[in-house]
Structures are given as structure tokens and as C-alpha cells.
Motif scaffolding. Structure first.
Motif, PDB file in Angstrom:
ATOM      1  N   MET A 205      38.662  16.433  37.733  1.00  0.00           N
ATOM      2  CA  MET A 205      38.137  17.645  37.378  1.00  0.00           C
ATOM      3  C   MET A 205      36.383  17.514  37.190  1.00  0.00           C
ATOM      4  SD  MET A 205      39.192  19.984  34.049  1.00  0.00           S
ATOM      5  CE  MET A 205      40.722  20.137  34.632  1.00  0.00           C
ATOM      6  N   THR A 206      35.882  18.510  37.636  1.00  0.00           N
ATOM      7  CA  THR A 206      34.328  18.533  37.451  1.00  0.00           C
ATOM      8  C   THR A 206      34.003  19.213  36.318  1.00  0.00           C
ATOM      9  OG1 THR A 206      34.144  18.639  39.990  1.00  0.00           O
ATOM     10  CG2 THR A 206      32.099  19.359  38.560  1.00  0.00           C
ATOM     11  N   GLU A 207      33.237  18.362  35.499  1.00  0.00           N
ATOM     12  CA  GLU A 207      32.464  18.957  34.440  1.00  0.00           C
ATOM     13  C   GLU A 207      31.521  20.009  34.752  1.00  0.00           C
ATOM     14  OE1 GLU A 207      32.774  18.176  31.067  1.00  0.00           O
ATOM     15  OE2 GLU A 207      34.730  17.048  31.767  1.00  0.00           O
ATOM     16  N   LEU A 208      31.716  21.237  33.924  1.00  0.00           N
ATOM     17  CA  LEU A 208      30.862  22.489  34.408  1.00  0.00           C
ATOM     18  C   LEU A 208      30.160  22.818  33.107  1.00  0.00           C
ATOM     19  CD1 LEU A 208      30.567  24.531  36.973  1.00  0.00           C
ATOM     20  CD2 LEU A 208      32.468  25.669  36.061  1.00  0.00           C
ATOM     21  N   LEU A 209      28.895  22.965  32.862  1.00  0.00           N
ATOM     22  CA  LEU A 209      28.397  23.369  31.997  1.00  0.00           C
ATOM     23  C   LEU A 209      27.893  24.760  31.841  1.00  0.00           C
ATOM     24  CD1 LEU A 209      26.231  20.237  30.743  1.00  0.00           C
ATOM     25  CD2 LEU A 209      28.560  21.088  29.997  1.00  0.00           C
ATOM     26  N   GLU A 210      27.658  25.359  33.007  1.00  0.00           N
ATOM     27  CA  GLU A 210      27.345  26.661  33.619  1.00  0.00           C
ATOM     28  C   GLU A 210      27.836  27.326  34.777  1.00  0.00           C
ATOM     29  OE1 GLU A 210      22.919  26.905  33.588  1.00  0.00           O
ATOM     30  OE2 GLU A 210      22.986  26.090  35.718  1.00  0.00           O
ATOM     31  N   ILE A 211      27.979  28.765  35.020  1.00  0.00           N
ATOM     32  CA  ILE A 211      28.430  29.064  36.433  1.00  0.00           C
ATOM     33  C   ILE A 211      27.444  30.033  36.921  1.00  0.00           C
ATOM     34  CG2 ILE A 211      30.321  30.361  37.347  1.00  0.00           C
ATOM     35  CD1 ILE A 211      31.971  29.933  35.020  1.00  0.00           C
ATOM     36  N   LYS A 212      27.085  29.570  38.204  1.00  0.00           N
ATOM     37  CA  LYS A 212      25.875  30.302  38.893  1.00  0.00           C
ATOM     38  C   LYS A 212      26.743  31.757  39.539  1.00  0.00           C
ATOM     39  CE  LYS A 212      23.122  26.455  40.276  1.00  0.00           C
ATOM     40  NZ  LYS A 212      22.606  25.895  41.360  1.00  0.00           N
ATOM     41  N   GLY A 213      26.126  32.551  39.664  1.00  0.00           N
ATOM     42  CA  GLY A 213      26.617  34.030  40.162  1.00  0.00           C
ATOM     43  C   GLY A 213      27.392  33.621  41.339  1.00  0.00           C
ATOM     44  N   GLN A 214      26.922  33.080  42.347  1.00  0.00           N
ATOM     45  CA  GLN A 214      27.826  32.764  43.575  1.00  0.00           C
ATOM     46  C   GLN A 214      28.916  32.077  43.439  1.00  0.00           C
ATOM     47  OE1 GLN A 214      25.282  31.267  46.931  1.00  0.00           O
ATOM     48  NE2 GLN A 214      25.556  33.435  47.877  1.00  0.00           N
ATOM     49  N   GLN A 215      28.641  31.132  42.334  1.00  0.00           N
ATOM     50  CA  GLN A 215      30.093  30.206  41.988  1.00  0.00           C
ATOM     51  C   GLN A 215      31.057  31.141  41.453  1.00  0.00           C
ATOM     52  OE1 GLN A 215      27.903  27.263  39.558  1.00  0.00           O
ATOM     53  NE2 GLN A 215      29.490  25.801  40.465  1.00  0.00           N
ATOM     54  N   LEU A 216      30.848  31.959  40.692  1.00  0.00           N
ATOM     55  CA  LEU A 216      31.709  32.993  39.859  1.00  0.00           C
ATOM     56  C   LEU A 216      32.096  33.727  40.840  1.00  0.00           C
ATOM     57  CD1 LEU A 216      32.899  33.791  37.062  1.00  0.00           C
ATOM     58  CD2 LEU A 216      30.969  35.542  36.912  1.00  0.00           C
TER      59      LEU A 216
ATOM     60  N   SER B 113      40.151  29.589  37.767  1.00  0.00           N
ATOM     61  CA  SER B 113      40.121  28.335  37.187  1.00  0.00           C
ATOM     62  C   SER B 113      40.091  27.046  38.076  1.00  0.00           C
ATOM     63  CB  SER B 113      41.027  28.179  35.928  1.00  0.00           C
ATOM     64  OG  SER B 113      41.244  26.792  35.312  1.00  0.00           O
ATOM     65  N   ASN B 114      40.938  27.130  39.089  1.00  0.00           N
ATOM     66  CA  ASN B 114      41.273  26.186  39.972  1.00  0.00           C
ATOM     67  C   ASN B 114      39.956  26.100  40.768  1.00  0.00           C
ATOM     68  OD1 ASN B 114      43.760  25.660  39.204  1.00  0.00           O
ATOM     69  ND2 ASN B 114      44.685  26.824  40.577  1.00  0.00           N
ATOM     70  N   ALA B 115      39.575  27.327  41.221  1.00  0.00           N
ATOM     71  CA  ALA B 115      38.413  27.123  42.094  1.00  0.00           C
ATOM     72  C   ALA B 115      37.066  26.430  41.179  1.00  0.00           C
ATOM     73  CB  ALA B 115      37.742  28.621  42.446  1.00  0.00           C
ATOM     74  N   LEU B 116      36.837  26.938  40.037  1.00  0.00           N
ATOM     75  CA  LEU B 116      35.717  26.306  39.263  1.00  0.00           C
ATOM     76  C   LEU B 116      36.018  24.969  38.926  1.00  0.00           C
ATOM     77  CD1 LEU B 116      35.348  29.227  36.810  1.00  0.00           C
ATOM     78  CD2 LEU B 116      33.860  28.823  38.558  1.00  0.00           C
ATOM     79  N   THR B 117      37.140  24.325  38.800  1.00  0.00           N
ATOM     80  CA  THR B 117      37.293  23.000  38.745  1.00  0.00           C
ATOM     81  C   THR B 117      37.358  22.010  39.759  1.00  0.00           C
ATOM     82  OG1 THR B 117      39.529  23.200  38.154  1.00  0.00           O
ATOM     83  CG2 THR B 117      38.146  23.529  36.260  1.00  0.00           C
ATOM     84  N   ASN B 118      37.336  22.694  40.997  1.00  0.00           N
ATOM     85  CA  ASN B 118      37.715  22.088  42.254  1.00  0.00           C
ATOM     86  C   ASN B 118      36.628  22.443  43.205  1.00  0.00           C
ATOM     87  OD1 ASN B 118      40.383  20.683  41.720  1.00  0.00           O
ATOM     88  ND2 ASN B 118      40.803  22.504  41.106  1.00  0.00           N
ATOM     89  N   PRO B 119      35.534  21.872  43.343  1.00  0.00           N
ATOM     90  CA  PRO B 119      34.388  22.289  44.256  1.00  0.00           C
ATOM     91  C   PRO B 119      34.953  22.525  45.628  1.00  0.00           C
ATOM     92  CG  PRO B 119      33.728  20.614  42.823  1.00  0.00           C
ATOM     93  CD  PRO B 119      34.998  20.565  42.548  1.00  0.00           C
ATOM     94  N   ASP B 120      35.991  21.559  45.998  1.00  0.00           N
ATOM     95  CA  ASP B 120      36.462  21.791  47.423  1.00  0.00           C
ATOM     96  C   ASP B 120      36.936  23.271  47.862  1.00  0.00           C
ATOM     97  OD1 ASP B 120      35.701  19.047  47.938  1.00  0.00           O
ATOM     98  OD2 ASP B 120      37.495  18.242  47.480  1.00  0.00           O
ATOM     99  N   MET B 121      37.259  23.850  46.720  1.00  0.00           N
ATOM    100  CA  MET B 121      37.845  25.138  47.046  1.00  0.00           C
ATOM    101  C   MET B 121      36.742  26.197  47.040  1.00  0.00           C
ATOM    102  SD  MET B 121      41.322  25.118  44.431  1.00  0.00           S
ATOM    103  CE  MET B 121      41.770  26.800  44.915  1.00  0.00           C
ATOM    104  N   MET B 122      35.655  26.021  46.690  1.00  0.00           N
ATOM    105  CA  MET B 122      34.608  26.953  46.670  1.00  0.00           C
ATOM    106  C   MET B 122      33.736  27.016  47.987  1.00  0.00           C
ATOM    107  SD  MET B 122      34.464  27.971  43.554  1.00  0.00           S
ATOM    108  CE  MET B 122      32.957  28.403  42.907  1.00  0.00           C
ATOM    109  N   SER B 123      34.628  27.616  48.964  1.00  0.00           N
ATOM    110  CA  SER B 123      34.186  27.781  50.429  1.00  0.00           C
ATOM    111  C   SER B 123      34.840  29.002  50.785  1.00  0.00           C
ATOM    112  CB  SER B 123      34.556  26.952  51.359  1.00  0.00           C
ATOM    113  OG  SER B 123      34.551  27.355  52.708  1.00  0.00           O
ATOM    114  N   GLU B 124      34.056  30.101  51.546  1.00  0.00           N
ATOM    115  CA  GLU B 124      34.657  31.283  52.109  1.00  0.00           C
ATOM    116  C   GLU B 124      35.842  31.040  53.161  1.00  0.00           C
ATOM    117  OE1 GLU B 124      34.106  34.405  51.589  1.00  0.00           O
ATOM    118  OE2 GLU B 124      32.224  34.514  50.206  1.00  0.00           O
ATOM    119  N   GLU B 125      35.819  29.847  53.575  1.00  0.00           N
ATOM    120  CA  GLU B 125      36.521  29.397  54.608  1.00  0.00           C
ATOM    121  C   GLU B 125      38.092  29.352  54.037  1.00  0.00           C
ATOM    122  OE1 GLU B 125      35.325  25.654  56.487  1.00  0.00           O
ATOM    123  OE2 GLU B 125      33.649  26.620  57.232  1.00  0.00           O
ATOM    124  N   ASN B 126      38.086  29.265  52.900  1.00  0.00           N
ATOM    125  CA  ASN B 126      39.380  28.855  52.091  1.00  0.00           C
ATOM    126  C   ASN B 126      40.128  30.494  51.759  1.00  0.00           C
ATOM    127  OD1 ASN B 126      39.448  25.990  52.542  1.00  0.00           O
ATOM    128  ND2 ASN B 126      38.214  25.608  50.687  1.00  0.00           N
TER     129      ASN B 126
END
Length: 603
Positions: free
Chosen positions: A1-12, A200-213
Motif C-alpha cells: 500500500m502506498t503512503e498518501l499524504l495528499e491527493i492531487k486533483g487528477q488523482q482524485l 480507495s483501491n485506486a488511491l492506494t494502488n498507483p497501478d490502477m491510476m490509468s485511463e486504460e483501466n
């Protein structure tokens, strides 16, 4: 799980899209367990409609979280359908209202957004009920606050809060007896949980943060049909929804103004838009009222009572479809389960659905300087109606207004050709009539369907039926005829100047023509009755009906005179279609006739 201290607009945004994708994938399950507030089996479809709009949102790295979230909220409002969809849209808009003008947000910002979203969601509905998505939204927001006391990472806080939301979903049967009785959790609650779990899964798993998915299967036609599958007859007949722009009222103010018009009222608002849902018996009053709040840019009215009756007891093997220009008694339409596609009536910049969101009473009260025009039913509406019918019928007959008068026949025929299959046959019939003439054609075909005639038999019988049906319209004022172009060239201005009273009819191919001109209303009526008498002598009239433009007294007088000549009463006397009233004008009276051998069951 990736530590996340802030969320950018595109991430959200991408996290929201993952949640949206997961909800769409669960559409059928959500539909299957939908029992509250009514077992209409459409929560999954309604949420999927919203989520598809969220998937289409785009943003750049330079845009703030506030800008991006407000864009998501607007998209959600456009896609929202039904109670669950509109409540969810209001949740997203409430979240957006509390987002800062920053490129990234902290846990404190997220907490403000979550609590603001819950408050907005609760305010969107007249009578909030616990054991629904509202409860899970609130429990999720509260869990974030509690988790922050022991966690510093945003990702850990959200993960713990998701677990609390799952407990909340599983608790919904203990809060609502109907859910426990059916051994299910609340469908909307599970839909919300699915969304935040995906986020939640997307925010904690960077590999999911893609439009391709984020690809989902194309939406099936049958999922586009907004069908209400009630276990019992609905209290209010029409499910009505509208999207408004340029709205300056709050959700609370909107609800207060229209809460007496029905139940299941839900209101969602964004910065200047609103989505309103209500079950009502008077959709025309509802739309007339909300038109004062802003500009109606999208509208929908479903006849829930007709849907209920078709599901519980389909009366006939063949479905009968017509457009709203056909004048028929409302009770006959419901009794025979006839599907009516509403024409669109545009008054200035506001669109209306003929006989649903506008009736003749409201039409005659309009500003007479307003620009008025009409158009055929929308392509989406036609596709959805055929897709719905495919669930219950194998054969369909469509009877339209004359092709010479409208593009309705052509647009429905195009859809029919695309959707017809060997197991779902659609037959098109051009009535070559309008108003009461078209209504008589539909009436006779309904008789044949009820008598058990086959599709091919009816198709053969329809040709002489159309040829033997006529309409005569006695016009009291020519203003509408001139505006709509029904009186060509200089004839219109001349008739107006001389106060002439034309009698309008249709040619054999359905095109309009002038059948006579009188110097007075009574003179026009005499001409009309003489026409009827000549027709009857030439070939017996077996059925006739009368419609009028806000002049029931004149219609009744004409009915009495026609009965004296023909020896039997009209099949019905009705108000004329609003679309036809646009050209025929107030005070018009029309008589439709059918000649030939008398069919069993005819009046």
C-alpha cells in the motif's frame, strides 16, 4: 500500500472514475436487490447512467481540485436518474462545494468534503430514511474523522473508513424491515460502497491510476430503458424528471415549492443547475412550476402505471404504438396498453412533451408572442421504447401521423429497421391522418388486436382502413394556420383580413388541403356536416369521433348534429393534441370518420 499524504486533483478524478467503473460492472446485481423505496429494479441502471457521465470527465494537471470536482458534480447531475442517482449526484456536488482552490487536498480537506457531501445528500430528499445510501454516506464520513485520530496517512485513513462503510451496508437490513424481509442489503447503499471501495483501491494502488483501466462494456440497449417494475400498482402514475440550468434556488427552496405535487421527491443542485425527480399524477403542473426556477434542458416522463399493468397482465400478444398527435381517450389508451410516443413542442427556448409536460390548457395560456414549433419524438426515446417492448412482446405495430405532415414516420421507421429481428417484428403503418383521424385508425387496429387477428392480417386490413378514414377541421381562427404554413401563399392573410372560416382536410396521401371556406363559424359547421352527410350516403360511416381546441360546448353541439344525421353517437369527444392545436388554433373542432363495413365491437 502506498503512503498518501495528499491527493492531487487528477488523482482524485481517476480514483472517482475507478469507483464509477466498478459501479457500472455491478449494474445487474444492484438492479436485482432493489426493493426500497419500491421494487422497481432500476437502481443499478440509474447509478450506471450517472457513472458513465463521470467517466467522461476530463481535467488537466493545472486545474484545482475545486474546479475538477465541480465538473464531476455537473456531469453527475446530467447523468443522474431516479432517487438513488439524484441523491448520489447531490453528494458529489456537496463534496465539490467544500473543495479548496488548490492543486491537492489534505485529509482535513477530504473530511470537510465528505461531511459537506453528506449534508447535501440528506437535504436533497424530503423524508430521509435510514438504512439507505444516506446512512452509509454518513457512517463513512464519521469513520474518516475517527480514523484520523490513530492514522496520519490519507490512504490508511480511507482504508479503515471503507471497512466501517462495509459494516454500515451490512447493517441496512436491521434499519429497514423491507430489506430484512427480502434478505438483501439496500441497493443504493451497496452502490455507494462499491464506488468508495473502488476509489480507495485506486488511491492506494498507483497501478490502477490509468485511463486504460477504466474501460467498461458498451451499454446494452435494454439497460438504457428506464423501466419501473413495481410489485404493486404505484400511488402516483408518472415518474417525472427534469434537468434545469440557470437555477438560483437552493434544493430546500425547490422542494418547498413542489412538495405537494407527489412523492419520491429528490432534488440535486450544483453551482447553477438542478436535477429534480418526483412521482406525480400531474406532470404538466410539475413542469409548469419548475419552469419558473430556471431553463428546462432535459426532461423525462415514464408512465409507471402502464409499465406495471404490462408486467402484471399483458393484455395482447401484439404491442400497439402511436405518437401523441393521435387523439384518443386516456382511459382507452391505458385499458388497451397502447404505447404513446410524445411529440416535442418548443415554445421559445423551452421544450415540452406533448400531452405529458404540457396540455392544451397550459398551451392556450402561453404568451402569444412566443415562438412555437414542434418536432418528432427523440431518437433516444424511440430506441428505449422499442427496447422496453422487446422484453414483453415479439410483435409491434406502429401507427404514426401522416408522413406528409411530419418526419415522425421516417425516424421511427429507421429505428424499427435497425431493431427488428426474426423474433421481434415491427410493422409500420402510415395513418395518412392526424388528430382524430389518426386516433380512429389506432382505435380500429386496437380492436383487431383485441380480436386476435395476426400481424399479417392487420397489415393487410390497414390499407383500406387508412383509405376510408378522413378528417375535417372547422377552424375558428386562422392565426395558427398562417404561422404553421397550413394556409399557403396569400390565402392566409386574405382569410384573416376577411375573417373567413376555412375547413381543412387531408388528401389521400396525407397532405393538407382546404375542403371549403365559409363566412362564419356556423357556416363552416354546416359545410362540415354536409360533407359528412354526403360521405355517409356514398358509403356508410361506421365510426366517427370529435375533437376540439378548448371549446367543449361547440364540440358537443357538433356531436348532437352529427348524431342526428348518422343515427349513432361518436366513439369519443376529446381535447385536440397540443401539437395540432398549434396550427388549428383555439376554438377549432374536427370530426374524423371511418367508412366501410361495420366491424364487430365498433361504436
Amino acid at each position: 500500500m502506498t503512503e498518501l499524504l495528499e491527493i492531487k486533483g487528477q488523482q482524485l478524478l481517476l480514483a472517482f472514475k475507478v469507483g464509477a467503473r466498478d459501479v457500472i460492472k455491478k449494474t445487474e446485481k444492484l438492479n436485482a436487490i432493489n426493493v426500497f423505496p419500491v421494487a422497481d429494479g432500476d437502481t443499478g441502471s440509474n447509478l450506471a447512467s450517472l457513472m458513465r457521465e463521470v467517466l467522461a470527465v476530463q481535467a488537466s494537471e493545472s486545474e484545482t481540485v475545486s474546479v475538477i470536482c465541480n465538473r464531476i458534480g455537473e456531469a453527475a447531475l446530467i447523468g443522474s436518474r431516479g432517487n438513488s442517482g439524484i441523491i448520489f449526484a447531490q453528494y458529489l456536488n456537496g463534496f465539490a462545494q467544500h473543495m479548496p482552490e488548490k492543486l491537492a487536498i489534505t485529509i482535513d480537506d477530504f473530511i470537510k468534503g465528505a461531511h459537506g457531501a453528506v449534508e447535501s445528500a440528506y437535504q436533497s430528499i424530503n423524508n430521509p430514511t435510514e438504512g439507505t445510501m444516506l446512512s452509509v454516506m454518513r457512517d463513512f464520513a464519521n469513520a474518516i474523522v475517527m480514523s484520523k485520530k490513530t492514522q496520519s496517512s490519507l490512504s490508511n485513513i480511507i482504508t479503515q473508513s471503507i471497512a466501517a462503510a462495509e459494516v454500515s451496508v451490512n447493517n441496512t437490513p436491521n434499519q429497514l424491515k423491507l430489506l430484512k424481509l427480502n434478505a438483501v442489503v439496500d441497493s443504493g447503499a451497496l452502490g455507494f460502497y462499491t464506488f468508495i471501495e473502488g476509489m480507495s483501491n485506486a488511491l492506494t494502488n498507483p497501478d490502477m491510476m490509468s485511463e486504460e483501466n477504466l474501460t467498461v462494456e458498451p451499454q446494452l440497449r435494454l439497460q438504457e430503458v428506464e423501466t419501473h417494475r413495481f410489485a404493486e400498482a404505484p400511488t402516483y402514475r408518472y415518474c417525472s424528471e427534469a434537468l434545469l440550468s440557470n437555477v438560483n434556488l437552493s434544493a430546500t427552496e425547490v422542494k418547498a415549492a413542489i412538495s405537494d405535487l407527489g412523492d419520491s421527491l429528490v432534488v440535486a443542485t450544483s453551482q447553477n443547475s438542478a436535477r429534480i425527480h418526483i412521482h406525480t399524477n400531474t406532470p404538466e403542473r410539475f413542469f409548469h412550476q419548475i419552469a419558473t426556477f430556471g431553463t428546462v434542458v432535459d426532461q423525462k416522463v415514464d408512465d409507471m402505471l402502464l409499465q406495471y399493468q404490462v408486467k402484471q397482465e399483458r393484455k395482447h400478444r401484439i404491442a400497439l404504438v402511436t405518437d401523441s398527435i393521435a387523439d384518443l381517450p386516456a382511459e382507452f389508451i391505458l385499458e388497451q396498453q397502447i404505447q404513446v410516443l410524445p411529440m416535442n413542442l418548443l415554445i421559445d427556448e423551452t421544450s415540452h412533451l406533448d400531452k405529458l409536460t404540457i396540455t392544451s390548457d397550459y398551451f392556450y395560456q402561453r404568451d402569444l408572442t412566443a415562438r412555437v414549433s414542434s418536432s418528432q419524438p427523440s431518437l433516444r426515446l424511440i430506441e428505449n421504447r422499442f427496447a422496453y417492448l422487446k422484453s414483453y412482446y415479439e410483435e409491434v405495430i406502429v401507427v404514426t401521423v401522416a408522413e406528409k405532415l411530419s418526419g415522425t414516420f421516417s425516424v421511427i421507421k429507421k429505428v424499427a429497421e435497425e431493431m427488428s429481428t426474426p423474433t421481434f417484428k415491427i410493422v409500420m403503418i402510415d395513418s395518412k391522418q392526424n388528430a382524430v383521424g389518426q386516433g380512429l385508425v389506432v382505435l380500429q387496429i386496437a380492436d383487431w388486436i383485441a380480436a386476435g387477428k395476426t400481424l399479417s392480417e392487420i397489415e393487410k386490413l390497414a390499407e383500406p382502413l387508412v383509405a376510408n378514414t378522413e378528417i375535417f377541421v372547422s377552424v375558428d381562427t386562422v392565426d395558427g394556420m398562417i404561422q404553421s404554413g397550413r394556409l399557403p401563399g396569400r390565402l392566409g392573410p386574405l382569410a384573416k383580413r376577411l375573417n373567413l372560416k376555412p375547413m381543412i382536410g387531408l388528401k389521400a396521401d396525407g397532405g393538407g388541403t382546404i375542403k371549403g371556406i365559409a363566412l362564419s363559424t356556423k357556416g363552416s359547421e354546416k359545410q362540415l356536416l354536409k360533407k359528412i352527410a354526403r360521405l355517409h350516403r356514398k358509403q356508410p360511416i361506421t365510426r366517427y369521433a370529435i375533437v376540439h381546441g378548448n371549446d367543449a360546448v361547440r364540440a358537443q353541439r357538433m356531436a348532437a348534429l352529427a348524431e342526428q344525421q348518422l343515427g349513432f353517437k361518436p366513439a369519443f369527444i376529446e381535447e385536440i393534441s397540443t401539437v395540432v392545436a398549434m396550427s388549428a388554433g383555439e376554438g377549432a373542432v374536427a370530426i374524423g370518420t371511418t367508412q366501410g363495413e361495420k366491424e364487430e365491437g365498433n361504436n
